[in-house]
Design a protein around this motif. Structure first.
Motif, PDB file in Angstrom:
ATOM      1  N   LYS A   1       0.829  -1.218   0.000  1.00  0.00           N
ATOM      2  CA  LYS A   1       0.000   0.000   0.000  1.00  0.00           C
ATOM      3  C   LYS A   1       0.866   1.273   0.000  1.00  0.00           C
ATOM      4  N   SER A   2       1.794   1.302   0.961  1.00  0.00           N
ATOM      5  CA  SER A   2       2.617   2.510   1.094  1.00  0.00           C
ATOM      6  C   SER A   2       3.534   2.697  -0.099  1.00  0.00           C
ATOM      7  N   THR A   3       4.001   1.579  -0.657  1.00  0.00           N
ATOM      8  CA  THR A   3       4.869   1.682  -1.837  1.00  0.00           C
ATOM      9  C   THR A   3       4.089   2.293  -2.997  1.00  0.00           C
ATOM     10  N   LEU A   4       2.837   1.850  -3.154  1.00  0.00           N
ATOM     11  CA  LEU A   4       2.007   2.402  -4.224  1.00  0.00           C
ATOM     12  C   LEU A   4       1.797   3.900  -4.004  1.00  0.00           C
ATOM     13  N   LEU A   5       1.570   4.280  -2.753  1.00  0.00           N
ATOM     14  CA  LEU A   5       1.377   5.699  -2.417  1.00  0.00           C
ATOM     15  C   LEU A   5       2.656   6.497  -2.707  1.00  0.00           C
ATOM     16  N   SER A   6       3.806   5.913  -2.339  1.00  0.00           N
ATOM     17  CA  SER A   6       5.088   6.584  -2.587  1.00  0.00           C
ATOM     18  C   SER A   6       5.334   6.751  -4.080  1.00  0.00           C
ATOM     19  N   LEU A   7       4.911   5.745  -4.842  1.00  0.00           N
ATOM     20  CA  LEU A   7       5.087   5.838  -6.296  1.00  0.00           C
ATOM     21  C   LEU A   7       4.231   6.968  -6.864  1.00  0.00           C
ATOM     22  N   ILE A   8       2.981   7.051  -6.381  1.00  0.00           N
ATOM     23  CA  ILE A   8       2.079   8.107  -6.859  1.00  0.00           C
ATOM     24  C   ILE A   8       2.655   9.486  -6.503  1.00  0.00           C
ATOM     25  N   GLY A   9       3.252   9.572  -5.308  1.00  0.00           N
ATOM     26  CA  GLY A   9       3.790  10.866  -4.854  1.00  0.00           C
ATOM     27  C   GLY A   9       5.165  11.180  -5.411  1.00  0.00           C
ATOM     28  N   GLY A  10       5.723  10.275  -6.195  1.00  0.00           N
ATOM     29  CA  GLY A  10       7.050  10.527  -6.761  1.00  0.00           C
ATOM     30  C   GLY A  10       8.144  10.487  -5.705  1.00  0.00           C
ATOM     31  N   LEU A  11       7.883   9.747  -4.622  1.00  0.00           N
ATOM     32  CA  LEU A  11       8.884   9.679  -3.544  1.00  0.00           C
ATOM     33  C   LEU A  11       9.889   8.567  -3.795  1.00  0.00           C
ATOM     34  N   ILE A  12       9.458   7.526  -4.506  1.00  0.00           N
ATOM     35  CA  ILE A  12      10.401   6.471  -4.899  1.00  0.00           C
ATOM     36  C   ILE A  12      10.254   6.226  -6.397  1.00  0.00           C
ATOM     37  N   ARG A  13      11.329   5.784  -6.970  1.00  0.00           N
ATOM     38  CA  ARG A  13      11.364   5.606  -8.421  1.00  0.00           C
ATOM     39  C   ARG A  13      10.917   4.190  -8.782  1.00  0.00           C
ATOM     40  N   PRO A  14       9.990   4.059  -9.720  1.00  0.00           N
ATOM     41  CA  PRO A  14       9.587   2.696 -10.125  1.00  0.00           C
ATOM     42  C   PRO A  14      10.720   2.027 -10.912  1.00  0.00           C
ATOM     43  N   ASP A  15      10.771   0.690 -10.816  1.00  0.00           N
ATOM     44  CA  ASP A  15      11.793  -0.039 -11.587  1.00  0.00           C
ATOM     45  C   ASP A  15      11.487   0.068 -13.075  1.00  0.00           C
ATOM     46  N   THR A  16      10.196  -0.062 -13.371  1.00  0.00           N
ATOM     47  CA  THR A  16       9.773   0.110 -14.765  1.00  0.00           C
ATOM     48  C   THR A  16       8.499   0.945 -14.776  1.00  0.00           C
ATOM     49  N   GLY A  17       8.127   1.434 -15.941  1.00  0.00           N
ATOM     50  CA  GLY A  17       6.887   2.183 -16.091  1.00  0.00           C
ATOM     51  C   GLY A  17       7.026   3.653 -15.773  1.00  0.00           C
ATOM     52  N   ARG A  18       5.891   4.360 -15.902  1.00  0.00           N
ATOM     53  CA  ARG A  18       5.896   5.811 -15.705  1.00  0.00           C
ATOM     54  C   ARG A  18       4.792   6.204 -14.731  1.00  0.00           C
ATOM     55  N   VAL A  19       5.031   7.304 -14.033  1.00  0.00           N
ATOM     56  CA  VAL A  19       3.994   7.887 -13.169  1.00  0.00           C
ATOM     57  C   VAL A  19       3.772   9.307 -13.667  1.00  0.00           C
ATOM     58  N   LEU A  20       2.531   9.591 -14.071  1.00  0.00           N
ATOM     59  CA  LEU A  20       2.232  10.934 -14.565  1.00  0.00           C
ATOM     60  C   LEU A  20       1.257  11.622 -13.613  1.00  0.00           C
ATOM     61  N   VAL A  21       1.608  12.823 -13.194  1.00  0.00           N
ATOM     62  CA  VAL A  21       0.719  13.631 -12.353  1.00  0.00           C
ATOM     63  C   VAL A  21       0.479  14.945 -13.087  1.00  0.00           C
ATOM     64  N   GLU A  22      -0.802  15.190 -13.366  1.00  0.00           N
ATOM     65  CA  GLU A  22      -1.192  16.377 -14.137  1.00  0.00           C
ATOM     66  C   GLU A  22      -0.374  16.497 -15.421  1.00  0.00           C
ATOM     67  N   GLY A  23      -0.176  15.377 -16.060  1.00  0.00           N
ATOM     68  CA  GLY A  23       0.500  15.361 -17.358  1.00  0.00           C
ATOM     69  C   GLY A  23       2.017  15.322 -17.281  1.00  0.00           C
ATOM     70  N   HIS A  24       2.595  15.461 -16.079  1.00  0.00           N
ATOM     71  CA  HIS A  24       4.057  15.454 -15.968  1.00  0.00           C
ATOM     72  C   HIS A  24       4.555  14.052 -15.611  1.00  0.00           C
ATOM     73  N   ASP A  25       5.476  13.549 -16.407  1.00  0.00           N
ATOM     74  CA  ASP A  25       6.123  12.274 -16.086  1.00  0.00           C
ATOM     75  C   ASP A  25       7.114  12.560 -14.957  1.00  0.00           C
ATOM     76  N   LEU A  26       6.776  12.095 -13.742  1.00  0.00           N
ATOM     77  CA  LEU A  26       7.549  12.489 -12.557  1.00  0.00           C
ATOM     78  C   LEU A  26       9.033  12.178 -12.670  1.00  0.00           C
ATOM     79  N   TRP A  27       9.346  11.037 -13.273  1.00  0.00           N
ATOM     80  CA  TRP A  27      10.758  10.634 -13.297  1.00  0.00           C
ATOM     81  C   TRP A  27      11.489  11.095 -14.541  1.00  0.00           C
ATOM     82  N   ALA A  28      10.788  11.898 -15.363  1.00  0.00           N
ATOM     83  CA  ALA A  28      11.489  12.569 -16.460  1.00  0.00           C
ATOM     84  C   ALA A  28      11.922  13.959 -15.984  1.00  0.00           C
ATOM     85  N   LEU A  29      11.438  14.337 -14.801  1.00  0.00           N
ATOM     86  CA  LEU A  29      11.786  15.660 -14.247  1.00  0.00           C
ATOM     87  C   LEU A  29      13.044  15.552 -13.385  1.00  0.00           C
ATOM     88  N   SER A  30      13.699  16.695 -13.192  1.00  0.00           N
ATOM     89  CA  SER A  30      14.846  16.714 -12.274  1.00  0.00           C
ATOM     90  C   SER A  30      14.307  16.676 -10.846  1.00  0.00           C
TER      91      SER A  30
END
Lengths: 222, 298
Positions: A44-73
């Protein structure tokens, strides 16, 4: 909108590998009230951390309001988090040497130069959580439930589009739990997307979506 | 009515954290203070010793010093410390010079009377001198010349400068070793203590640091915050330590080298602060790279 696109997260230690979140895709629309339940260690918490951009996923992308979190600095991601997300945790984690009001204003420290937080909104939020009279007190002068309410006010100060909460009602008495839950409902009705990771299935009454996790896999969604 | 905008700054956060554990902040300050005194005191003392030896040998330019009987220690002090107690001007320079014929004593290229009637560093004398400075040819052996001088001038105390300073250098080596050890221990203590304090601070505040990260703190911000929490008390302690040490040197020596003293002071403070900050780097990196959600669960 929050998009999880084939997201996967695995933790590796010396002896074992734990798939905290198995490959998963999801879209959470603005204004939704989502609760994530499951046993301890279900992810549960890992999923929440992924949504919040607190941890980096091994694969895939997380987009919040159109921004790919891990494409950002880190700086851009942190700024996006500051502007669009509010977090509430199991523990309030207030800074003991700052007053209640200063603790609510804490997110303003991470706004860009020249911007600030609305003092009236901070006072209004304290009033909404029933702590207007305690604005000048220090955290140790408040009860655990009151501290939790300060943490909720702090998370809402900058009008986040998304409110993420990890076990927000754990360790609370029934009355405080009901107050916090009602507050989340109120915030959600005002248009904020709410995502809560919890053991408390009572919250599912308010949820527009209920995700059940087991072994890193979403086993049920309603 | 327009909203009243307020903003907490990084300084507010830093000050809040420093106030949170005054004892710890004071410990960081005290450690840096002691380390700065040790480093500043040692480097300045060593530099002073080196300068005194170098300048006195150069100024005197003597390979051998002749003095009346019973004044060997006074000459030794003059050669090593640059000042000597008063020695009466009882040496008839011309007469002593006349005994030094090339058949008896060779290798002498300079012969100069020096007055120490009032003690101190002395000055050139007239026909009567307190001591006589002898300069030798670069190929002459001071020890062989000494033997010849002892025979030629039985009333004179013959002091070889090199021998005298070598003895002092031996004593200095011990002192240098002790001072160096003191400075090293002071600096090492500061480094270990500050590293320990930073580690404890980060371990105790994991939840808060994680919470700051979720609010929008960058990794760089968290790292800077932890480093500043170690660096600011160290800077304060270093400045106080440097001022105290400089004041002690000025009071003791009445030194006129204020500019040089200031540079040594600044260098010591910078050195100690840099050591403290470098030691706090590991806990700071840990704070910056931790999993915020995990951290908030304590």
């Amino acid at each position: 909108m929050i998009t999880l696109d084939h997201v996967k997260k695995t933790y590796r230690s010396q002896n074992q590998t734990v798939e905290a979140v198995q490959e998963y895709s999801e879209e959470i629309q603005p204004g939704e009230f989502v609760i994530i339940t499951g046993r301890s260690g279900a992810g549960k918490s890992t999923l929440l951390s992924l949504i919040g951009g607190l941890i980096r996923p091994d694969t895939g992308r997380v987009l919040v309001e159109g921004h790919d979190l891990w494409a950002l600095s880190d700086e851009e991601r942190s700024r996006l988090r500051c502007r669009t997300m509010g977090f509430v945790f199991q523990f309030a984690s207030l800074i003991p040497t700052l007053t209640v009001l200063e603790n609510v204003l804490l997110p303003t420290a991470f706004l860009p130069e020249g911007e600030g937080g609305d003092l009236n909104r901070a006072l209004e939020l304290l009033s909404r959580v029933g702590l207007a009279e305690q604005a000048d007190r220090l955290p140790w002068q408040l009860s655990g439930g009151q501290q939790k309410r300060v943490a909720v006010a702090r998370a809402l100060l900058l009008r986040p589009a998304v409110l993420l909460a990890d076990e927000p009602t754990a360790d609370l008495d029934e009355q405080t739990e009901a107050e916090i839950t009602a507050l989340f409902g109120e915030v959600n009705r005002a248009g904020t997307t709410v995502v809560i990771a919890t053991h408390n299935t009572d919250l599912s009454v308010r949820a527009t979506r209920h995700l059940v996790l087991s072994g890193g896999l979403v086993t049920h969604a309603s | 009515m327009p909203p009243e905008l307020v903003r907490l700054t990084a300084w507010d956060l830093l000050w809040a954290e420093l106030r949170r554990s005054p004892r710890r902040s004071l410990a960081g300050l005290a450690v840096a203070l002691v380390a700065t005194i040790a480093v500043f005191g040692t480097t300045w003392t060593l530099a002073g010793m080196k300068a005194v030896l170098a300048s006195d040998m150069q100024r005197m330019g003597a390979d051998i010093v002749l003095a009346p009987r019973g004044y060997q220690d006074a000459v030794g002090r003059l050669l090593t410390a640059g000042t000597a107690p008063a020695i009466p001007t009882t040496i008839p320079v011309a007469e002593w010079r006349s005994h030094l014929t090339p058949e008896w004593v060779y290798g002498i290229v300079g012969f100069q009377g020096w007055s120490l009637e009032r003690g101190g560093a002395g000055k050139l004398s007239g026909p009567s001198a307190s001591i006589v400075l002898v300069r030798l040819d670069q190929y002459a052996s001071p020890m062989i010349t000494r033997q010849m001088l002892v025979t030629a001038l039985p009333d004179a105390e013959v002091v070889v400068a090199e021998q005298s300073t070598r003895q002092v250098t031996r004593h200095l080596q011990l002192l240098v070793r002790l001072l160096g050890t003191g400075a090293g221990v002071g600096l090492l203590g500061a480094v270990l203590m500050s590293g320990l304090l930073a580690s404890i601070t980060v371990a105790e505040r994991r939840a808060e640091l994680g919470m700051l990260r979720t609010m929008g703190a960058t990794q760089w911000f968290l790292m800077s915050l932890v480093l500043a929490e170690s660096g600011v008390p160290a800077l304060a302690g270093g400045v106080v330590g440097a001022l105290a040490t400089a004041a002690a040197f000025v009071f003791r020596d009445g030194t006129g080298q204020l500019r040089r003293l200031t540079l040594y002071g600044i260098g010591s403070v910078v050195g100690v602060c840099a050591a403290v900050v470098v030691t706090a780097l590991l806990p700071a990196l840990r704070a910056a790279w931790m999993d915020p959600l995990e951290a908030t669960r304590r």
